[in-house]
Scaffold this motif. Structure first.
Motif, PDB file in Angstrom:
ATOM      1  N   LYS A   1       0.900  -1.078   0.136  1.00 60.04           N
ATOM      2  CA  LYS A   1       0.096   0.117   0.071  1.00 60.04           C
ATOM      3  C   LYS A   1       1.031   1.076   0.114  1.00 60.04           C
ATOM      4  O   LYS A   1       0.461   2.230  -0.864  1.00 60.04           O
ATOM      5  CB  LYS A   1      -0.910  -0.073   1.270  1.00 60.04           C
TER       6      LYS A   1
ATOM      7  N   ASP B   1      -6.456   2.352  -7.001  1.00 58.82           N
ATOM      8  CA  ASP B   1      -6.335   1.509  -5.957  1.00 58.82           C
ATOM      9  C   ASP B   1      -6.803   0.205  -6.076  1.00 58.82           C
ATOM     10  O   ASP B   1      -6.112  -0.755  -5.474  1.00 58.82           O
ATOM     11  CB  ASP B   1      -7.292   2.387  -4.510  1.00 58.82           C
TER      12      ASP B   1
ATOM     13  N   TRP C   1      -4.500  -4.118  -6.422  1.00 56.38           N
ATOM     14  CA  TRP C   1      -4.955  -5.394  -5.587  1.00 56.38           C
ATOM     15  C   TRP C   1      -4.720  -6.498  -6.521  1.00 56.38           C
ATOM     16  O   TRP C   1      -4.737  -7.608  -6.186  1.00 56.38           O
ATOM     17  CB  TRP C   1      -6.190  -5.197  -4.902  1.00 56.38           C
TER      18      TRP C   1
END
Length: 571
Positions: free
Chosen positions: A196, A356, A360
């Motif tokens: 992150k 964002d 992932w």
């Protein structure tokens, strides 16, 4: 002095405590498991000569091609050149991609010898097209070689290793690039806080991760690297992943301490982030001892070598399909390039929020850009039309905005057409790469529970069991959901439930659908349930993802979108 035999290339004045030999003087061990334990504990770490002898024994045991160049080949090739003073001005082969020979406490002539050995290796291994780690490995093994010829033989055996399923050094750009993608996948799963941080600070995440091997083989101080080498020669390539992930964890801790809680980190040029990590790794000796680094590396509960190999092969296949097999000036498109804020348009998420989410997903899809497949605002609230627009696409991203303004969704690894394999039964399918998430009111991802709790995958083989999905208006008998096998060779073999011995029937219920509902996540509830009108839904904890409710437990859908992954290289 014992080191006179092994260590003629070493500048002993730079070796510090490693210049003092102490501890055991021999290793009497034939059992691999015991050898592994000794390597991890540093049994031979304080005796240079013993370490050299152990390395020789380990390298000699590597299964190699029938014709592997040895020390005599080196002496024959070099002839009188072996008696001449080597020069570090000899350029290294192009396949090292600009990686220099690390000094590693070698004398200047030792560095020059490494140049000579590497160039000789290039002539004997014409198939090598990309091997940035070779200078570091050669420099390290020179420490523990009697002469250049022995070092040449040791590196040759590492390059010529032909044991099935075992890799020691990447020797093509395809293998190297897929290892960078694999590292990104592992970092995403096993150190999400550090991942992150990289996503938040670097414009190009993959560009930062492309240096992962160099952190270990090049940037680490000799005292740390030689302890890694102890274990690497026993256990192989997987150790490099472990150590690099441990370094990333320590880097995040270092950055958190230096920030002192001063708000969110600012995004900057990727080269700056790369330089920061490199500087941290080079100076790690001031804060992290070698044994502490290994302790952190071995505390990581990674998947088996088999699982990592599957992921590596899947990433290689993805690159091959995109025609990326040799180094190009710009070989990868990162998240930011794929998500052009000027052209990206969603009624549910902003470009930044989608970026964002993109951070992932598995790395092999980072070369893709989002493609809107279905939206209730254009295609209406029909499950039949949902299937029509989504079938044939794998993977997909489901986004939902509720009438309360909450946003949640799921990354779904498998084509929705797979649901037809169960006939009229509601059948679960998919792989452990699926995950669910929420964006509003706060951002959180929930992965397959086995990733966070590997103990749920037992070593006891279980029978193929019937899975159960809860859905409105159905009794327990009609909820029995057989999991169809996905044919070999399809896109997402990694984390397929069939590769795990799961001790619970509820831990691999990823996605399901029929004519009156779609379900994501099962076992004691569903992460998401959407009805046939794509109008009403519910969310709750489920065993597969071990998630809390993603929004209000019963909700009304305001808007639903499904996104596919378009090959950005083909457009």
């Amino acid at each position: 002095m014992a080191e006179e035999e092994y260590g003629s290339f070493v500048d002993w004045n730079q070796m510090g405590d490693l210049a003092k030999s102490s501890g055991p003087t021999k290793v009497d061990c034939k059992d691999l498991k015991e050898f592994k334990q000794m390597a991890r504990q540093g049994y031979w770490a304080k005796n240079h000569k013993l370490r050299a002898q152990v390395y020789q024994q380990l390298i000699k045991a590597i299964p190699c091609r029938t014709v592997t160049p040895d020390a005599e080949v080196y002496r024959d090739i070099m002839g009188n050149a072996a008696t001449k003073k080597p020069s570090s001005h000899i350029p290294l082969p192009e396949f090292v991609d600009g990686s220099p020979v690390p000094r590693y406490c070698l004398k200047a002539e030792g560095v020059a010898s490494a140049h000579q050995i590497i160039n000789c290796l290039a002539g004997q291994f014409p198939d090598i097209s990309h091997c940035p780690a070779l200078p570091a490995v050669t420099s390290l093994l020179l420490h523990f070689s009697i002469d250049e010829a022995q070092c040449f033989e040791h590196v040759s055996r590492i390059l010529a290793c032909n044991e099935p399923g075992k890799r020691l050094l990447d020797q093509t750009f395809l293998a190297y690039e897929s290892s960078c993608m694999t590292f990104g996948d592992l970092a995403n799963k096993y150190c999400p806080a550090a991942h992150k941080l990289i996503v938040a600070t670097a414009q190009d995440v993959l560009e930062v991760y492309s240096d992962w091997q160099r952190w270990v083989l090049g940037d680490l101080p000799f005292s740390h690297m030689v302890r890694v080498l102890d274990v690497y020669l026993v256990e192989g390539y997987k150790i490099l992943y472990r150590v690099a992930i441990a370094l990333l964890k320590f880097y995040r801790k270092h950055e958190a301490a230096s920030q002192g809680g001063q708000g969110s980190p600012q995004q900057q040029d990727s080269s700056k982030v790369k330089a920061d990590i490199q500087a941290f790794v080079k100076g790690i000796a001031s804060t992290v001892a070698p044994d502490k680094l290994l302790e952190k590396a071995f505390s990581l509960r990674l998947f088996s070598r088999k699982e990592i190999t599957l992921l590596q092969l899947t990433n290689e296949k993805s690159l091959q399909q995109k025609g990326i097999t040799v180094k190009q000036k710009r070989s990868r498109r990162n998240v930011q390039l794929a998500l052009n804020p000027d052209t990206f348009s969603s009624e549910i998420v902003s470009a930044k929020e989608m970026r964002d989410i993109w951070s992932w997903i598995p790395e092999r899809f980072a070369l893709c850009q989002p493609q809107l497949l279905f939206t209730t605002s254009n295609h209406g609230c029909s499950l039949n039309r949902f299937y029509q627009h989504c079938e044939g696409y794998e993977p997909t991203l489901l986004l939902i905005r509720t009438t309360d303004g909450d946003v949640c969704g799921a990354f779904l690894s498998t084509d929705w057409e797979e649901r037809k394999r169960g006939g009229n039964k509601l059948s679960f399918f998919g792989t452990g790469e699926c995950f669910v998430f929420r964006l509003k009111p706060e951002m959180e991802r929930y992965e397959w529970v086995v990733i966070r709790h590997p103990e749920l995958a037992s070593s006891i083989k279980t029978q193929v069991q019937e899975d159960t999905a809860s859905s409105e208006g159905q009794n327990e008998d009609s909820n029995s959901l057989p999991q169809p096998e996905k044919p070999a060779g399809d896109l997402s073999p990694f984390l397929s439930a069939r590769h795990f011995n799961l001790n619970s029937k509820n831990t691999s219920m990823f996605m399901a659908g029929n004519f009156d509902s779609i379900i994501v996540g099962g076992g004691d509830g569903n992460a998401l349930y959407i009805d046939a009108e794509l109008n009403h839904g519910r969310t709750g904890r489920c065993t597969t993802f071990d998630n809390p409710p993603l929004c209000a437990e019963t909700f009304q859908v305001s808007l639903l979108e499904v996104w596919g992954f378009q090959d950005a290289m083909a457009s």
